[in-house]
Enzyme design. Structure first.
Site, short mmCIF file in Angstrom:
data_model
loop_
_atom_site.label_atom_id
_atom_site.label_comp_id
_atom_site.label_asym_id
_atom_site.label_seq_id
_atom_site.Cartn_x
_atom_site.Cartn_y
_atom_site.Cartn_z
NE ARG A 224 -4.35 -1.27 0.11
CZ ARG A 224 -4.60 -2.30 -0.70
NH1 ARG A 224 -3.71 -2.68 -1.60
NH2 ARG A 224 -5.75 -2.95 -0.63
CG HIS A 272 -3.87 -1.18 -6.86
ND1 HIS A 272 -4.25 -0.50 -5.73
CD2 HIS A 272 -3.97 -2.50 -6.53
CE1 HIS A 272 -4.55 -1.35 -4.76
NE2 HIS A 272 -4.39 -2.58 -5.22
P1 NDP Z 1 -1.74 -10.57 5.77
O1 NDP Z 1 -2.65 -9.91 6.76
O2 NDP Z 1 -1.88 -12.03 5.55
O3 NDP Z 1 -0.21 -10.31 6.20
C1 NDP Z 1 0.22 -9.10 6.70
C2 NDP Z 1 1.65 -9.25 7.19
O4 NDP Z 1 2.11 -7.99 7.67
C3 NDP Z 1 1.78 -10.23 8.36
O5 NDP Z 1 2.95 -10.98 8.27
C4 NDP Z 1 1.83 -9.30 9.57
O6 NDP Z 1 2.52 -9.83 10.68
C5 NDP Z 1 2.63 -8.16 8.99
N1 NDP Z 1 2.43 -6.95 9.80
C6 NDP Z 1 1.28 -6.29 10.07
N2 NDP Z 1 1.51 -5.25 10.87
C7 NDP Z 1 2.85 -5.25 11.11
C8 NDP Z 1 3.69 -4.43 11.91
N3 NDP Z 1 3.23 -3.39 12.59
N4 NDP Z 1 5.01 -4.74 11.95
C9 NDP Z 1 5.50 -5.81 11.28
N5 NDP Z 1 4.74 -6.63 10.50
C10 NDP Z 1 3.43 -6.34 10.44
O7 NDP Z 1 -1.88 -9.78 4.43
P2 NDP Z 1 -1.64 -10.31 2.93
O8 NDP Z 1 -0.32 -10.94 2.86
O9 NDP Z 1 -2.80 -11.07 2.45
O10 NDP Z 1 -1.66 -8.91 2.13
C11 NDP Z 1 -0.74 -7.88 2.41
C12 NDP Z 1 -1.19 -6.59 1.75
O11 NDP Z 1 -0.99 -6.68 0.33
C13 NDP Z 1 -2.67 -6.27 1.86
O12 NDP Z 1 -2.98 -5.71 3.12
C14 NDP Z 1 -2.87 -5.30 0.73
O13 NDP Z 1 -2.64 -4.00 1.21
C15 NDP Z 1 -1.80 -5.67 -0.27
N6 NDP Z 1 -2.34 -6.20 -1.54
C16 NDP Z 1 -2.02 -5.56 -2.70
C17 NDP Z 1 -2.49 -6.04 -3.91
C18 NDP Z 1 -2.09 -5.38 -5.19
O14 NDP Z 1 -2.59 -5.75 -6.25
N7 NDP Z 1 -1.18 -4.43 -5.17
C19 NDP Z 1 -3.34 -7.22 -3.99
C20 NDP Z 1 -3.63 -7.80 -2.70
C21 NDP Z 1 -3.13 -7.30 -1.53
P3 NDP Z 1 1.96 -11.13 11.47
O15 NDP Z 1 2.14 -12.28 10.50
O16 NDP Z 1 2.84 -11.23 12.64
O17 NDP Z 1 0.52 -10.84 11.77
C1 OXD Z 2 -6.56 -5.95 -2.54
C2 OXD Z 2 -5.95 -5.23 -3.63
O1 OXD Z 2 -6.47 -5.48 -1.42
O2 OXD Z 2 -6.30 -5.49 -4.80
O3 OXD Z 2 -7.17 -7.02 -2.77
O4 OXD Z 2 -5.09 -4.36 -3.44
#
Ligand code: NDP
Ligand code: OXD
Length: 309
Positions: A224, A272
């Site tokens: 993001r 995106h």
């Molecule tokens: P998840 O919720 O599965 O994973 C998030 C990860 O971030 C976890 O490992 C979590 O830690 C870590 N995290 C959260 N807060 C912190 C912090 N304060 N410090 C350190 N680590 C932290 O999300 P996804 O993997 O499914 O997706 C990640 C992001 O990808 C989404 O939120 C979205 O914004 C983005 N996205 C973008 C897309 C695009 O097309 N560009 C498509 C889909 C998603 P922990 O494991 O310990 O909880």
């Molecule tokens: C999602 C994305 O959050 O597309 O699924 O970014």
């Protein structure tokens, strides 16, 4: 019969209607699926945060909101939402993200640009290093970060993952928490940000942390926009601390035409598109949660509203 409201933009309905109907039928769920159901009769809400539905108050009997997006930052703070919120963890989306991240990592690792754009026809006979000589840092080791880290580790990269809580992933050095961030950053010749957008992750890459990366590091951000301080990144690109950045997500989308990222020679902007939710696999995930709700089983992929993801 239960009533399932599809609350997303109408072009999404065209893509999702048939896969959702198929998945409901396969699960043996008798449901009315529609874009238009009186709020007080709705049992489940399939939801995209950019839909017109922003007040969940009238949905008095709904059991859950089932998000079509992985990111939930646009809904997680909605005070009218009192029922469980599930985010999207879709095998199709995950595959797409792995492919996109791997492709952009390989571009940097192999130095592809120097041969694709070579106006002086230079015969620069330097071979790229092997993956085992390259440190890749995955900031965020959730559904997407872990899948990408595993594939990159499988290609031989020295992969470090960083998350909020401790992890153990084969072939990946796992670090966690603020105390281990500096250590993690020191290993990131190529850094991929797959953190959610929460108050705790805003500006994870800022002037101080960008300076803790090895000089000439590459940044790939499909997470993001707010994960990176834009001005700090521009300064680090100009100083050479960061060699190049590929950015798929931005604080304002579409990225405004006058934003310096568009014309910066060391930035690649993608609109995106890193990974989209795939209707067939995502429909199965959504219907599995409806099945669970009807069977009185716990929902999967629930969002922790306190943590914001
Ligand atoms: P998840 O919720 O599965 O994973 C998030 C990860 O971030 C976890 O490992 C979590 O830690 C870590 N995290 C959260 N807060 C912190 C912090 N304060 N410090 C350190 N680590 C932290 O999300 P996804 O993997 O499914 O997706 C990640 C992001 O990808 C989404 O939120 C979205 O914004 C983005 N996205 C973008 C897309 C695009 O097309 N560009 C498509 C889909 C998603 P922990 O494991 O310990 O909880
Ligand atoms: C999602 C994305 O959050 O597309 O699924 O970014």
């Amino acid at each position: 019969m239960i009533n399932v409201l599809f609350a997303a933009r109408s072009e999404r309905w065209d893509i999702y209607e048939q896969p959702l109907r198929r998945a409901l039928k396969a699960a043996g769920i008798d449901a009315q699926l529609s874009q238009d159901i009186p709020p007080e009769e709705v049992d489940y809400i399939i939801y995209a945060p950019n839909s017109d539905l922003q007040d969940f108050g009238p949905y008095t009997r709904a059991k859950a909101v089932l998000n079509l997006w992985a990111g939930v930052e646009k809904i997680v703070g909605n005070d009218t939402l009192k029922i469980p919120l599930a985010r999207m963890v879709d095998p199709g989306l995950t595959k797409g993200m792995v492919e996109w991240v791997t492709g952009h990592t390989m571009r940097y690792h192999l130095g592809m640009d120097s041969h694709i754009v070579n106006p002086d026809n230079e015969w620069d006979h330097r071979s790229p290093p092997l993956a085992q000589e390259r440190g890749v840092l995955m900031l965020g080791m959730g559904a997407l970060g872990t899948a990408c880290a595993e594939v990159l580790a499988g290609l031989g990269f020295r992969v470090t993952g960083w998350s909020r809580s401790p992890k153990s992933v084969n072939g990946v050095t796992c670090l966690h928490g603020a105390d281990q961030l500096e250590d993690a950053l020191g290993r990131g010749e190529i850094v991929i940000t797959l953190l959610p957008d929460t108050p705790a992750t805003e500006n994870t890459l800022n002037a101080e942390t960008l300076a803790q990366l090895p000089k000439g590091a590459f940044i790939i951000n499909p997470g993001r926009g707010p994960l990176i301080d834009d001005d700090a990144l521009l300064a680090a690109l100009d100083s050479g601390q960061i060699a190049h950045a590929t950015l798929d997500v931005f604080r304002v989308e579409p990225l405004p035409q006058d934003h310096p990222f568009w014309r910066h020679p060391k930035v690649t902007v993608t609109p995106h598109i890193a990974a989209d939710t795939r209707a067939s696999t995502a429909s199965e995930v959504i219907v599995e949660n409806i099945r669970r709700g009807e069977a009185g089983e716990p929902f999967i992929n629930l969002v922790d509203r306190e943590l914001g993801y």
